[in-house]
Design an enzyme around this catalytic site. Structure first.
Site, short mmCIF file in Angstrom:
data_model
loop_
_atom_site.label_atom_id
_atom_site.label_comp_id
_atom_site.label_asym_id
_atom_site.label_seq_id
_atom_site.Cartn_x
_atom_site.Cartn_y
_atom_site.Cartn_z
N LYS A 199 0.78 -1.11 0.14
CA LYS A 199 -0.19 -0.13 0.07
C LYS A 199 0.86 1.38 -0.07
O LYS A 199 0.42 2.10 -0.73
CB LYS A 199 -0.82 0.06 1.29
CG LYS A 199 -1.93 0.76 1.21
CD LYS A 199 -2.97 0.65 2.44
CE LYS A 199 -3.68 -0.62 2.25
NZ LYS A 199 -4.30 -0.48 3.82
N ARG A 213 -3.04 3.04 8.51
CA ARG A 213 -3.34 2.07 7.95
C ARG A 213 -2.24 0.95 7.69
O ARG A 213 -1.32 1.36 7.44
CB ARG A 213 -3.64 2.56 6.23
CG ARG A 213 -4.55 3.80 6.34
CD ARG A 213 -4.55 4.44 4.77
NE ARG A 213 -5.16 3.53 3.98
CZ ARG A 213 -5.23 3.81 2.59
NH1 ARG A 213 -4.63 4.91 2.26
NH2 ARG A 213 -5.95 3.03 1.57
N GLY A 219 -8.34 -8.12 4.91
CA GLY A 219 -9.32 -8.31 6.13
C GLY A 219 -8.30 -8.76 7.08
O GLY A 219 -8.69 -8.93 8.33
N MET A 259 -5.40 -7.25 8.73
CA MET A 259 -4.99 -6.14 9.55
C MET A 259 -5.73 -4.76 9.08
O MET A 259 -5.88 -4.49 7.97
CB MET A 259 -3.52 -5.95 9.48
CG MET A 259 -2.77 -6.91 10.36
SD MET A 259 -1.13 -6.90 9.83
CE MET A 259 -1.23 -7.22 8.14
N ARG A 296 -3.43 -0.89 -6.50
CA ARG A 296 -2.50 -2.28 -6.62
C ARG A 296 -2.95 -2.90 -7.77
O ARG A 296 -3.99 -2.72 -8.23
CB ARG A 296 -2.64 -2.99 -5.33
CG ARG A 296 -4.06 -3.67 -5.29
CD ARG A 296 -4.07 -4.65 -4.03
NE ARG A 296 -5.62 -4.49 -3.69
CZ ARG A 296 -6.18 -4.82 -2.49
NH1 ARG A 296 -5.54 -4.77 -1.50
NH2 ARG A 296 -7.45 -4.95 -2.34
N HIS A 323 -5.56 -44.05 -2.90
CA HIS A 323 -5.59 -44.57 -4.13
C HIS A 323 -6.50 -43.94 -5.09
O HIS A 323 -6.08 -43.60 -6.25
CB HIS A 323 -5.91 -46.06 -4.08
CG HIS A 323 -6.02 -46.74 -5.40
ND1 HIS A 323 -7.19 -46.99 -6.06
CD2 HIS A 323 -4.95 -47.42 -5.98
CE1 HIS A 323 -6.86 -47.66 -7.20
NE2 HIS A 323 -5.56 -48.04 -7.24
N SER A 327 15.49 -42.18 -15.45
CA SER A 327 14.16 -41.52 -15.19
C SER A 327 13.99 -41.39 -13.73
O SER A 327 13.98 -42.44 -12.95
CB SER A 327 12.92 -42.23 -15.74
OG SER A 327 11.79 -41.62 -15.65
N CYS A 364 9.48 -39.05 -14.00
CA CYS A 364 8.28 -39.52 -14.26
C CYS A 364 7.76 -39.46 -12.60
O CYS A 364 8.44 -39.57 -11.97
CB CYS A 364 8.28 -41.06 -14.75
SG CYS A 364 9.04 -42.16 -14.04
N TYR A 382 13.66 -33.76 -19.85
CA TYR A 382 12.20 -33.90 -20.04
C TYR A 382 11.71 -34.28 -18.69
O TYR A 382 12.10 -34.77 -17.82
CB TYR A 382 11.73 -34.78 -21.10
CG TYR A 382 11.76 -36.43 -20.75
CD1 TYR A 382 11.13 -37.15 -20.10
CD2 TYR A 382 13.23 -36.95 -21.10
CE1 TYR A 382 11.13 -38.36 -19.47
CE2 TYR A 382 13.21 -38.49 -20.74
CZ TYR A 382 12.15 -38.80 -20.00
OH TYR A 382 12.51 -40.20 -19.62
P1 ADP Z 1 -7.67 -2.07 3.49
O1 ADP Z 1 -6.33 -2.56 3.59
O2 ADP Z 1 -8.41 -3.14 4.29
O3 ADP Z 1 -8.39 -1.85 2.06
P2 ADP Z 1 -7.62 0.85 3.59
O4 ADP Z 1 -6.09 1.23 4.63
O5 ADP Z 1 -7.13 0.75 2.35
O6 ADP Z 1 -7.62 -0.85 4.25
O7 ADP Z 1 -8.56 1.67 4.47
C1 ADP Z 1 -9.96 1.16 3.93
C2 ADP Z 1 -10.69 2.34 3.36
O8 ADP Z 1 -10.52 3.39 4.42
C3 ADP Z 1 -10.02 2.77 2.22
O9 ADP Z 1 -10.38 2.32 1.01
C4 ADP Z 1 -10.71 4.02 2.19
O10 ADP Z 1 -11.79 4.25 1.68
C5 ADP Z 1 -10.60 4.48 3.73
N1 ADP Z 1 -9.38 5.37 4.07
C6 ADP Z 1 -8.29 5.02 4.40
N2 ADP Z 1 -7.71 6.14 4.50
C7 ADP Z 1 -8.19 7.09 4.41
C8 ADP Z 1 -7.99 8.75 4.48
N3 ADP Z 1 -6.72 9.13 4.68
N4 ADP Z 1 -9.23 9.23 3.79
C9 ADP Z 1 -10.11 9.02 3.61
N5 ADP Z 1 -10.53 7.53 3.63
C10 ADP Z 1 -9.49 6.94 4.09
MG MG Z 2 -7.83 -0.46 1.08
#
Ligand code: ADP
Ligand code: MG
Ligand code: MG
Length: 902
Positions: free
Chosen positions: A29, A98, A107, A109, A343, A459, A786, A854, A874
């Site tokens: 990220k 974040r 999901g 962290m 990403r 088997h 082989s 094989c 091969y």
């Molecule tokens: P995840 O890794 O679960 O996608 P993110 O760190 O991307 O978590 O955060 C989830 C959501 O929170 C983002 O998609 C965004 O919509 C919102 N978010 C994160 N940082 C900001 C920010 N600085 N301003 C506004 N919204 C934010």
């Molecule tokens: Mg996100």
């Protein structure tokens, strides 16, 4: 500043300082936020705390020296840039905290938004937003909720209950109906929940909020579900996560604000277009949380055309820059678009191929890159038929997805019945408690196989995978009653002829017929689809990438095939020969009787008669196989398994004899058989009288097979065809064994070949560790090796495969002693080392020694890469894996080139 940096390790990077290639340090990220910043896209300013800081923290339980100061410095810079101070009561700067590891761990962290809000700055925030109290209190209640849950482990449901309660009091189900007062009340309720669970008040100091949130992100790396997820996905445990601190922008400021996600192509099909969801007046997590119904991204054009057009231009820009499908998270604050994440997006197997093909067409990537971006596991997935599960089909049981695919048919409970019904054109599912070699014909005839016992390596599972046949094994909810031809599961009883469906990918079992879609990709490999004219972008992409893989690869790909049909299919799939033709099946079925005669023979004469009767049958089998492989090499393995596998089981025989004796019947023959079975009983049959040992003990057995092979080759050549037989001796551990077999074989070959011009190679399996360790000697007597990596794995580890997988592999996988079963993917360090030694020493003794493998590893992607690196000529695998091996052999070349240049 410069002096300070030489003292302190640099733990914090401004977005402007990073780039997309720094994922190890900044996480995915952070690296991509930096990349977008440097591309000039509108990213809210912020900074990233490195994975190194996380690792240091996790190692000592304390923030490393210098970190606090660096955070302070970057925070001050951020405050200057934004013209606001964190948590300032009158005009607060708020930030999000974040997580972001190198590999996306969905999901795992979480993120805390609106950090910096407290009882005083909530008023300032409202003023900042033009006296928008509702917005300010909504933001505050979100902070307490996310902070409570993520940082302090307060059960999330409690907050949700309180929110539901507030909505109910309002007589609404929509959170937008809550006004400022309602939300202020909710903040009070949330604070009470927080205090109840943590024993303290919600922290009011903005910097304390920030520090606790950063710490919580660090610690979440070792949260149980993160650990489990990493183990499953084979993500190393020591990478750590980065932490991104980002100035907040607000999608919850009113109807002209909102938040959404977008994909630059359809991640399901790969089709070009605009895919995504948008939600007005909301903050980030609302989109995925399903709090309100999102609208398709296209609707944004109507809602806010300027932002929409701008977003589209950034999407095009990002795709061109990353040269791949991107997924994007964005927020619109009062008509101003902000990019919050991008990403390279996850995609289905089909989309992976289609997108790679499209990007080549668009000139964004070359064919090497396209090949690099797909993989054998995806191709394998695309080769199986699938259930069309659009109706409500509830599974009645779930076993192990032992061999993928989707199959429906009438339940049958014996091999014979399977063959019978299949001959009448019925689709059948063979249902057994477990299968054994006698079920082979039934398994071939059946559309799918279902067993109530055994795992991925039973088997049934192994044979089905080899045949590319759908199999669910170990569905232990099934009570299978073979004599009564039925099984029960829960309150259902399924008798012979009742239709069932099994999904070998998910392991699910359904009653009735679930409609199936065939695989276009297999149609293409079968030669039934003209790729250039196909309407299907998937077929075109697969064709193009496979063609390139074939041009790139150095490894040849052969197939394991025991019958002419398998050989022919594998050839259509691109096999360049047979690497393993087992001869065992040529002793089964109606030929059992001859084998019994062979085993029971008391005189040379009797034995020779039995062998003489087997000879023409085997010869006919080989003729068919050589014809199917006209012009391509065929490696035939002399008989390998212990002989008692061809006789009835001891217990059954003993019972039959006893019963017949009771009735006063003549049991002389059965008694003789029983005596033979008792004599041949072995404690460890896999380590007993089998392979070359059998050939040296039973006079004439190997000689008959050699003769059958060479006569068949001569027959084919005389008819104008071409045959390239390679005779392979199994289970050799010492060169003397091979020399003895070879001397006898050479005499027969010289005699049979005559003027035909047929050339016969003699070689050996390398599957006993001693053979690998004395490969230099063995190569003197072998024209090819082989590697039988199944046995080499068993004997290298000292495992009996059939015993260990159910007994303790699960525990070894759980403890991380294996990342993956060594039967699935070759153990490169141990068993692979034996392969490497044998390859090197064998080639040193005999330059040009032909080397192949094989066994199931020949079709496993990681193993193919390993065999490429060892320099084999091969790999040989089951017909269905041939395209996978071709693809991976091509990718192995790219990978090797990539690691050289690094
Ligand atoms: P995840 O890794 O679960 O996608 P993110 O760190 O991307 O978590 O955060 C989830 C959501 O929170 C983002 O998609 C965004 O919509 C919102 N978010 C994160 N940082 C900001 C920010 N600085 N301003 C506004 N919204 C934010
Ligand atoms: Mg996100
Ligand atoms: Mg073997």
């Amino acid at each position: 500043m410069a002096a300070q940096e030489t003292v302190d390790h640099k733990y914090v990077y401004d977005f402007a300082e990073g780039n997309k290639d720094l994922k190890d340090l900044l996480g995915g990220k952070g690296a991509n936020l930096a990349e977008m910043t440097n591309l000039g896209l509108p990213v809210p300013p912020g900074f990233t705390i490195t994975t190194e800081a996380c690792k240091a923290y996790l190692g000592t339980g304390e923030e490393p020296a210098g970190l606090a100061g660096q955070i302070e410095a970057h925070l001050e810079a951020l405050e200057r840039e934004m013209g606001r101070r964190l948590g300032d009561p009158d005009d607060p700067l708020l930030v999000s905290v974040r997580s972001g590891a190198k590999f996306s761990m969905p999901g795992m962290m979480e993120t805390v938004l609106n950090v910096g809000l407290n009882d005083r700055s909530v008023i300032g925030l409202s003023a900042q937003a033009g006296r928008n109290d509702r917005f300010a209190w909504d933001s505050y209640r979100r902070l307490i909720q996310m902070f409570g849950k993520t940082v302090c482990d307060v059960p999330g449901e409690e907050f949700e209950h309180a929110l539901d309660e507030a909505k109910r009091a309002k007589g609404s189900t929509d959170d937008l109906d809550l006004d400022a007062d309602d939300l202020r009340g909710l903040v009070d309720a949330y604070k009470k929940i927080f205090a109840k669970h943590t024993g303290r008040e919600f922290p009011q100091a903005p910097r304390e909020q920030l520090d606790l949130a950063i710490r919580a992100v660090f610690e979440s790396w070792n949260a149980e579900r993160a650990v489990v997820y990493r183990r499953q996905e084979r993500i190393p445990a020591d990478l750590g996560t980065a932490v991104n601190v980002v100035a907040m922008v607000f999608g919850n400021l009113g109807p002209d604000s909102g938040t959404g996600v977008a994909f630059t192509r359809d991640p399901a099909s790969g089709a070009q277009g605009i895919y995504g969801d948008y939600l007005a007046n909301a903050q980030g997590e609302d989109v995925v949380a399903g709090i309100r119904n999102t609208v398709p991204l296209q609707e944004l054009e109507r809602i806010d055309k300027t932002s929409y057009d701008e977003l589209l231009s950034y999407m095009a820009r990002l795709e061109e820059h990353y040269r791949d499908l991107c997924d994007i998270e964005f927020t619109i604050e009062r008509g101003k678009l902000w990019m919050l994440q991008t990403r390279v997006g996850k995609r289905t197997a089909a989309a992976a191929f289609v997108i790679a093909g499209q990007l080549v067409d668009e000139g964004l990537i070359d064919l090497d890159e396209a090949l690099h971006r797909v993989n054998g596991a995806q191709l394998a997935q695309l080769m199986f038929p699938r259930f069309r599960l659009d109706h409500e089909f509830e599974p009645v049981a779930k076993g192990v997805g032992a061999s993928p695919g989707a199959a429906s048919g009438k339940a049958v409970f014996s091999s014979d019945r399977a063959v019978e019904l299949a001959a009448q054109g019925e689709s059948v599912i063979l249902v057994r408690r477990e299968t054994n070699p006698d079920d082979l014909n039934g398994m071939i005839a059946a559309n799918g196989i279902l067993t109530s016992r055994g795992g991925k390596t039973s088997h049934a599972a192994v044979v089905a995978r080899g045949m590319g046949k759908t199999c669910v094994s170990g569905a232990d909810a099934l009570d299978v009653n073979v004599p009564q031809r039925r099984f029960t599961v829960g309150e259902h009883t399924v008798g012979e002829g009742d239709v069932i469906s099994v999904d070998g990918t998910t392991g699910k079992v359904y009653l009735g017929e679930v409609p199936v879609m065939p695989s276009e990709v297999v149609q293409y490999f079968e030669g039934n689809l003209e790729p250039a004219r196909s309407e299907d972008p998937l077929v075109r992409a697969v064709h193009r990438i496979m063609t390139h893989a074939d041009q790139r690869r150095r490894l040849a790909v052969r197939t394991n095939a025991d019958t002419a049909e398998d050989a022919a299919r594998a050839r259509r799939f691109g096999a360049q020969g047979i690497g393993l033709c087992r001869t065992e099946h040529m002793f089964l079925g109606d030929r059992r009787e001859l084998v019994e005669r062979l085993i029971l023979a008391r005189t040379d004469d009797e034995r020779e008669q039995a062998l003489a009767a087997l000879l023409p049958l085997q010869r006919a089998d080989f003729v068919e196989i050589f014809r199917a492989m006209d012009g391509l090499p065929v490696t035939v393995r002399l008989i390998d398994p212990p002989l008692h596998e061809f006789l009835p089981p001891l217990e059954q025989l003993a019972v039959n004899v006893a019963v017949a004796q009771e009735r006063g019947e003549d049991v002389a023959k059965e008694e003789a058989l029983l005596a033979a079975v008792r004599r041949m009983h072995e404690e460890n049959p896999m380590l007993g009288l089998r392979g070359v040992r059998l050939g040296l003990v039973i006079p004439g057995l190997f000689a008959m097979q050699v003769r059958a092979i060479v006569e068949a080759a001569v027959t084919v050549v005389r008819d104008g065809g071409s045959a390239l037989p390679e005779i392979m001796v199994p289970l050799v551990g010492a060169v003397q064994e091979l020399e003895t077999v070879r001397a006898e074989a050479e005499k027969i070959i010289a005699e049979v070949v005559g003027e035909s011009g047929v050339e016969v190679l003699i070689g050996t399996m390398i599957e006993v560790p001693r053979a690998a360790l004395t490969a230099g000697q063995i190569a003197e007597a072998a024209e090819f090796f082989s590697f039988g990596t199944n046995d080499l794995t068993q004997m290298g580890w000292g495992f009996s495969r059939d015993d260990v997988e159910a007994a303790f592999f699960w525990r070894y996988l759980e403890l991380g002693i294996f990342g993956i079963s060594p039967f699935e993917s070759i153990d490169a360090e141990g068993v692979g080392r034996l392969v490497r030694i044998a390859a090197e020493e064998g080639r040193a003794a005999r330059p040009g020694l032909k080397l192949g493998v094989c066994g199931e590893h020949g079709g496993d992607p990681d193993s193919v890469h390993f065999f490429h690196s060892v320099g084999l000529d091969y790999v040989s695998c089951s017909p269905f894996r041939v395209p996978v091996a071709r693809l991976e052999a091509g990718r192995a070349v790219l990978e090797a080139a990539g690691s050289d240049s690094r």
